[in-house]
Design a protein around this motif. Structure first.
Motif, mmCIF file in Angstrom:
data_model
loop_
_atom_site.group_PDB
_atom_site.id
_atom_site.type_symbol
_atom_site.label_atom_id
_atom_site.label_comp_id
_atom_site.label_asym_id
_atom_site.label_seq_id
_atom_site.Cartn_x
_atom_site.Cartn_y
_atom_site.Cartn_z
ATOM 1 N N LEU A 269 0.962 -1.032 -0.206
ATOM 2 C CA LEU A 269 -0.074 0.192 -0.013
ATOM 3 C C LEU A 269 0.961 1.358 0.012
ATOM 4 O O LEU A 269 0.402 2.309 -0.649
ATOM 5 N N PHE A 270 1.852 1.345 0.839
ATOM 6 C CA PHE A 270 2.615 2.552 0.807
ATOM 7 C C PHE A 270 4.106 2.424 0.146
ATOM 8 O O PHE A 270 4.661 3.490 -0.026
ATOM 9 N N GLY A 271 4.431 1.314 -0.618
ATOM 10 C CA GLY A 271 5.382 1.217 -1.549
ATOM 11 C C GLY A 271 6.842 1.370 -0.664
ATOM 12 O O GLY A 271 6.603 1.206 0.688
ATOM 13 N N GLY A 272 7.681 1.262 -1.281
ATOM 14 C CA GLY A 272 9.251 1.186 -0.531
ATOM 15 C C GLY A 272 9.743 -0.254 -0.242
ATOM 16 O O GLY A 272 10.846 -0.252 0.178
ATOM 17 N N ILE A 273 9.003 -1.199 -0.253
ATOM 18 C CA ILE A 273 9.561 -2.499 0.171
ATOM 19 C C ILE A 273 9.649 -3.337 -1.159
ATOM 20 O O ILE A 273 8.775 -3.723 -1.851
ATOM 21 N N PRO A 274 11.132 -3.417 -1.442
ATOM 22 C CA PRO A 274 11.189 -4.449 -2.718
ATOM 23 C C PRO A 274 10.629 -5.778 -2.702
ATOM 24 O O PRO A 274 10.269 -6.364 -1.441
ATOM 25 N N LEU A 275 10.288 -6.291 -3.916
ATOM 26 C CA LEU A 275 9.522 -7.518 -3.899
ATOM 27 C C LEU A 275 10.271 -8.532 -3.364
ATOM 28 O O LEU A 275 9.629 -9.554 -2.759
ATOM 29 N N ASP A 276 11.436 -8.845 -3.450
ATOM 30 C CA ASP A 276 12.255 -9.946 -2.601
ATOM 31 C C ASP A 276 12.199 -9.858 -1.351
ATOM 32 O O ASP A 276 12.049 -10.757 -0.473
ATOM 33 N N GLU A 277 11.880 -8.840 -0.839
ATOM 34 C CA GLU A 277 11.937 -8.633 0.731
ATOM 35 C C GLU A 277 10.393 -8.786 1.181
ATOM 36 O O GLU A 277 9.978 -9.382 2.257
ATOM 37 N N ALA A 278 9.531 -8.255 0.341
ATOM 38 C CA ALA A 278 8.023 -8.321 0.510
ATOM 39 C C ALA A 278 7.638 -9.841 0.798
ATOM 40 O O ALA A 278 6.657 -10.111 1.418
ATOM 41 N N HIS B 161 0.665 -7.793 -8.235
ATOM 42 C CA HIS B 161 2.095 -7.934 -8.681
ATOM 43 C C HIS B 161 2.875 -8.548 -7.983
ATOM 44 O O HIS B 161 3.868 -9.286 -8.301
ATOM 45 N N LEU B 162 2.675 -8.358 -6.643
ATOM 46 C CA LEU B 162 3.484 -8.890 -5.583
ATOM 47 C C LEU B 162 3.368 -10.440 -5.563
ATOM 48 O O LEU B 162 4.072 -11.393 -5.301
ATOM 49 N N LEU B 163 1.986 -10.751 -5.766
ATOM 50 C CA LEU B 163 1.566 -12.369 -5.615
ATOM 51 C C LEU B 163 2.110 -13.027 -7.177
ATOM 52 O O LEU B 163 2.638 -14.042 -6.849
ATOM 53 N N LYS B 164 2.297 -12.300 -8.131
ATOM 54 C CA LYS B 164 2.888 -12.878 -9.250
ATOM 55 C C LYS B 164 4.408 -12.969 -8.950
ATOM 56 O O LYS B 164 4.948 -14.081 -9.358
ATOM 57 N N LEU C 194 -6.764 -2.509 -4.529
ATOM 58 C CA LEU C 194 -6.607 -1.210 -3.910
ATOM 59 C C LEU C 194 -5.329 -1.072 -2.966
ATOM 60 O O LEU C 194 -4.943 0.057 -2.730
ATOM 61 N N TYR C 195 -4.596 -2.023 -2.888
ATOM 62 C CA TYR C 195 -3.387 -2.081 -2.161
ATOM 63 C C TYR C 195 -2.033 -1.682 -2.831
ATOM 64 O O TYR C 195 -1.405 -2.401 -3.063
ATOM 65 N N GLY C 196 -2.288 -0.471 -3.111
ATOM 66 C CA GLY C 196 -1.212 0.120 -4.049
ATOM 67 C C GLY C 196 -1.442 0.636 -5.391
ATOM 68 O O GLY C 196 -2.637 0.403 -5.522
ATOM 69 N N PRO C 197 -0.664 1.301 -6.160
ATOM 70 C CA PRO C 197 -1.089 1.838 -7.342
ATOM 71 C C PRO C 197 -1.437 0.796 -8.214
ATOM 72 O O PRO C 197 -0.972 -0.507 -8.218
ATOM 73 N N PRO C 198 -1.886 1.062 -9.389
ATOM 74 C CA PRO C 198 -2.300 0.198 -10.407
ATOM 75 C C PRO C 198 -1.047 -0.909 -11.007
ATOM 76 O O PRO C 198 -1.423 -1.805 -11.441
#
Length: 329
Positions: free
Chosen positions: A27-36, A66-69, A56-60
């Motif tokens: 939602l707030f960005g800033g966390i790299p995908l590998d960390e998330a 995108h994180l799930l992918k 709605l949890y983050g930009p389009p």
């Protein structure tokens, strides 16, 4: 209200007693995908296989999908282990739902496009009820998407008892998602959402079981919040309200200390005691592991918490004014 067992299946699939909310990971960005993806893996390894995501949890171009992918590309064998719930049909920029047939279909299609075959959607929820569209029309569309195989089932979010009955008459939902915590107990009112779901046999999912951190036991004064923390703009964290609300958090902490566990574990266990599947979220693996550890509340524990609730006023709405229009009433 007598305690009932927490759901063991949702959308026809087995789920653990505690789920995982993904909101803060994107939602707030800033966390790299590998960390998330690390806390996601920790959640699954600790038995939390019901995951709650949202467009709605983050930009389009950088939301939960995108994180799930990224996660399921890294761990493809986990896809069959996860029961995935996705909230959508909502414009996060304008804070407005679009639950028209076209809006729902566009949202589901976009989710499937982003997931790109890495994971199916087990349960899709319109994030809010759209007052411009009869709920029967929205549910008919979701039922059609189930029949078409685009989604496994559908759920409801931020609804009242009337919404649930009207939706159920068209096509039974697989789950209803509500906000539930020791701070927010509206859905427990007699004849309300929880009673209606029990009557109709609908599993309940509880978001924000820690009330945005209040029940994690880490807030004592406003100075405990960073100057840029978004919660400083929320009603329950305002001066005056904060000092009143901290009293309930302190009462929960007393129970936790006596039991030798954390405030968060007590708060989550209380939601479980209501027969509701809690979906706490965190960006830290160690906090996720803590949240997933089941704590059993005795009758005395529950009575002590109820006494604390009865004598302590929670001050402030659960959302700021900008979000109020589409909350369940």
């Amino acid at each position: 209200m007598s305690p009932v067992n927490v759901p063991t299946t949702i959308a026809g699939k087995a789920v653990g007693p505690i789920g995982f909310g993904m909101m803060n990971l994107t939602l707030f960005g800033g966390i790299p995908l590998d960390e998330a993806i690390k806390p996601m893996k920790t959640a699954l390894d600790n038995g939390a296989n019901f995951w709650n995501a949202g467009t709605l949890y983050g930009p389009p171009d950088a939301n939960s999908l995108h994180l799930l992918k990224h996660y399921f590309t890294a761990y493809p064998s986990d896809a069959s282990r996860i029961v995935l719930s996705v909230k959508g049909a909502y414009n996060a920029a304008t804070h407005t739902p679009d639950c028209s047939p076209e809006g729902i279909r566009a949202s589901v299609d976009e989710c499937l496009r982003v997931l790109d075959g890495t994971k199916t959607i087990d349960l899709f929820e319109c994030a809010r009820v759209d007052p411009k569209v009869p709920i029967e029309t929205s549910i008919a569309t979701l039922a059609a998407l189930v029949r078409e195989g685009k989604i496994g089932s559908y759920g409801l979010s931020e609804v009242n008892a009337e919404h649930i009955r009207r939706a159920h008459a068209v096509y039974p939902p697989a789950a209803v998602e509500v906000e539930l915590s020791l701070f927010t107990r509206t859905v427990l009112a007699q004849g309300g959402v929880v009673d209606t779901c029990r009557e109709l046999g609908i599993p309940l999912v509880g978001y924000s079981p820690l009330d945005r951190g209040w029940l994690a036991g880490s807030f004592k004064t406003l100075d405990d919040l960073a100057a840029d923390d978004f919660r400083r703009g929320w009603p329950r964290f305002q001066p005056g309200a904060f000092e009143s609300n901290v009293r309930l958090a302190e009462e929960v902490e007393k129970v936790a200390k006596r039991k030798g566990c954390t405030s968060a574990q007590v708060a989550i266990a209380w939601v479980v005691k209501q027969g509701v599947l809690p979906i706490p979220g965190s960006t830290k693996s160690e906090r996720v592991a803590e949240n997933m550890k089941m704590v059993e509340l005795t009758g005395d524990d529950v009575a002590e918490l109820q006494a604390a609730v009865d004598k302590t006023e929670v001050v402030g709405d659960r959302y700021p004014a900008a979000f109020q229009e589409y909350l369940s009433k």
